[in-house]
Write a protein that holds these residues in place. Structure first.
Motif, PDB file in Angstrom:
ATOM      1  N   ALA A  33       0.860  -1.176   0.000  1.00  0.00           N
ATOM      2  CA  ALA A  33       0.000   0.000   0.000  1.00  0.00           C
ATOM      3  C   ALA A  33       0.903   1.236   0.000  1.00  0.00           C
ATOM      4  N   MET A  34       0.421   2.287  -0.616  1.00  0.00           N
ATOM      5  CA  MET A  34       1.184   3.531  -0.664  1.00  0.00           C
ATOM      6  C   MET A  34       0.379   4.640   0.004  1.00  0.00           C
ATOM      7  N   GLY A  35       1.065   5.414   0.797  1.00  0.00           N
ATOM      8  CA  GLY A  35       0.397   6.508   1.487  1.00  0.00           C
ATOM      9  C   GLY A  35       1.144   7.812   1.289  1.00  0.00           C
ATOM     10  N   TRP A  36       0.386   8.882   1.409  1.00  0.00           N
ATOM     11  CA  TRP A  36       0.962  10.231   1.424  1.00  0.00           C
ATOM     12  C   TRP A  36       0.619  10.863   2.770  1.00  0.00           C
ATOM     13  N   PHE A  37       1.634  11.458   3.354  1.00  0.00           N
ATOM     14  CA  PHE A  37       1.479  12.183   4.610  1.00  0.00           C
ATOM     15  C   PHE A  37       2.084  13.565   4.426  1.00  0.00           C
ATOM     16  N   ARG A  38       1.768  14.471   5.313  1.00  0.00           N
ATOM     17  CA  ARG A  38       2.360  15.805   5.227  1.00  0.00           C
ATOM     18  C   ARG A  38       2.643  16.332   6.625  1.00  0.00           C
ATOM     19  N   GLN A  39       3.601  17.226   6.663  1.00  0.00           N
ATOM     20  CA  GLN A  39       3.947  17.847   7.936  1.00  0.00           C
ATOM     21  C   GLN A  39       4.260  19.314   7.708  1.00  0.00           C
ATOM     22  N   LYS A  43       3.749  21.434  13.362  1.00  0.00           N
ATOM     23  CA  LYS A  43       2.620  20.512  13.465  1.00  0.00           C
ATOM     24  C   LYS A  43       3.086  19.079  13.334  1.00  0.00           C
ATOM     25  N   GLU A  44       2.250  18.177  13.790  1.00  0.00           N
ATOM     26  CA  GLU A  44       2.565  16.763  13.655  1.00  0.00           C
ATOM     27  C   GLU A  44       2.304  16.297  12.218  1.00  0.00           C
ATOM     28  N   ARG A  45       2.970  15.235  11.874  1.00  0.00           N
ATOM     29  CA  ARG A  45       2.727  14.645  10.559  1.00  0.00           C
ATOM     30  C   ARG A  45       1.304  14.098  10.511  1.00  0.00           C
ATOM     31  N   GLU A  46       0.639  14.334   9.394  1.00  0.00           N
ATOM     32  CA  GLU A  46      -0.749  13.897   9.276  1.00  0.00           C
ATOM     33  C   GLU A  46      -0.976  13.121   7.989  1.00  0.00           C
ATOM     34  N   PHE A  47      -1.926  12.235   8.081  1.00  0.00           N
ATOM     35  CA  PHE A  47      -2.331  11.427   6.933  1.00  0.00           C
ATOM     36  C   PHE A  47      -3.002  12.299   5.891  1.00  0.00           C
ATOM     37  N   VAL A  48      -2.705  12.028   4.619  1.00  0.00           N
ATOM     38  CA  VAL A  48      -3.343  12.741   3.520  1.00  0.00           C
ATOM     39  C   VAL A  48      -4.171  11.782   2.663  1.00  0.00           C
ATOM     40  N   ALA A  49      -3.518  10.730   2.166  1.00  0.00           N
ATOM     41  CA  ALA A  49      -4.213   9.804   1.272  1.00  0.00           C
ATOM     42  C   ALA A  49      -3.460   8.481   1.228  1.00  0.00           C
ATOM     43  N   ASP A  90      -2.642  23.803   2.863  1.00  0.00           N
ATOM     44  CA  ASP A  90      -2.068  22.572   2.317  1.00  0.00           C
ATOM     45  C   ASP A  90      -0.543  22.619   2.286  1.00  0.00           C
ATOM     46  N   ALA A  91       0.026  23.769   2.550  1.00  0.00           N
ATOM     47  CA  ALA A  91       1.477  23.909   2.510  1.00  0.00           C
ATOM     48  C   ALA A  91       2.128  23.034   3.574  1.00  0.00           C
ATOM     49  N   ALA A  92       3.097  22.247   3.155  1.00  0.00           N
ATOM     50  CA  ALA A  92       3.756  21.309   4.057  1.00  0.00           C
ATOM     51  C   ALA A  92       4.835  20.565   3.276  1.00  0.00           C
ATOM     52  N   VAL A  93       5.602  19.780   3.988  1.00  0.00           N
ATOM     53  CA  VAL A  93       6.456  18.790   3.341  1.00  0.00           C
ATOM     54  C   VAL A  93       5.617  17.532   3.185  1.00  0.00           C
ATOM     55  N   TYR A  94       5.567  17.036   1.984  1.00  0.00           N
ATOM     56  CA  TYR A  94       4.765  15.850   1.681  1.00  0.00           C
ATOM     57  C   TYR A  94       5.684  14.639   1.551  1.00  0.00           C
ATOM     58  N   TYR A  95       5.295  13.576   2.247  1.00  0.00           N
ATOM     59  CA  TYR A  95       6.063  12.340   2.266  1.00  0.00           C
ATOM     60  C   TYR A  95       5.242  11.201   1.682  1.00  0.00           C
ATOM     61  N   CYS A  96       5.890  10.357   0.914  1.00  0.00           N
ATOM     62  CA  CYS A  96       5.225   9.123   0.529  1.00  0.00           C
ATOM     63  C   CYS A  96       5.794   7.986   1.383  1.00  0.00           C
TER      64      CYS A  96
END
Length: 123
Positions: A33-39, A43-49, A90-96
């Protein structure tokens, strides 16, 4: 050695779109499974999709539902996050991330992480 490399971030104006890509290597991509999170800063890292390995199921945070679309191309070992109607919040660092757990909204369920890509949205 597993590597996840994000790309596609940048500076955009509110209302614009961006497509993030996550290129994976060193793992059987179609099994994860692949997920995207952002921080965002402070703020804490949060789930996106997230998207399951089969592409049948997708999951979204309420804050992005209807604006963001997650997809994957197992032949290219790449996951995508299409972000429309971007907002300053929506501005953040996005992580997969890649993982084999069914709990795709929880960051600690993921085994591998990319370095992140910066998304900046000006108002």
């Amino acid at each position: 050695q597993v590597q996840l490399v994000e790309s596609g971030g940048g500076l955009v104006q509110a209302g614009d779109s961006l497509r993030l890509s996550c290129s994976a290597s060193g793992l059987t991509f179609s099994s994860y499974a692949m997920g995207w999170f952002r921080q965002a800063p402070g703020k804490e890292r949060e789930f996106v999709a997230a998207i399951t390995w089969s592409r049948i199921n997708t999951y979204y945070a309420d804050s992005v539902k209807g604006r963001f679309t997650i997809s994957r191309d197992n032949a290219k070992n790449t996951a995508y996050l299409l972000m429309n109607s971007l907002k300053p919040e929506d501005a953040a660092v996005y992580y997969c991330a890649a993982g084999r757990s069914l709990q795709v909204k929880i960051d600690r369920s993921y085994e591998f992480w990319g370095q992140g890509t910066q998304v900046t949205v000006s108002s």
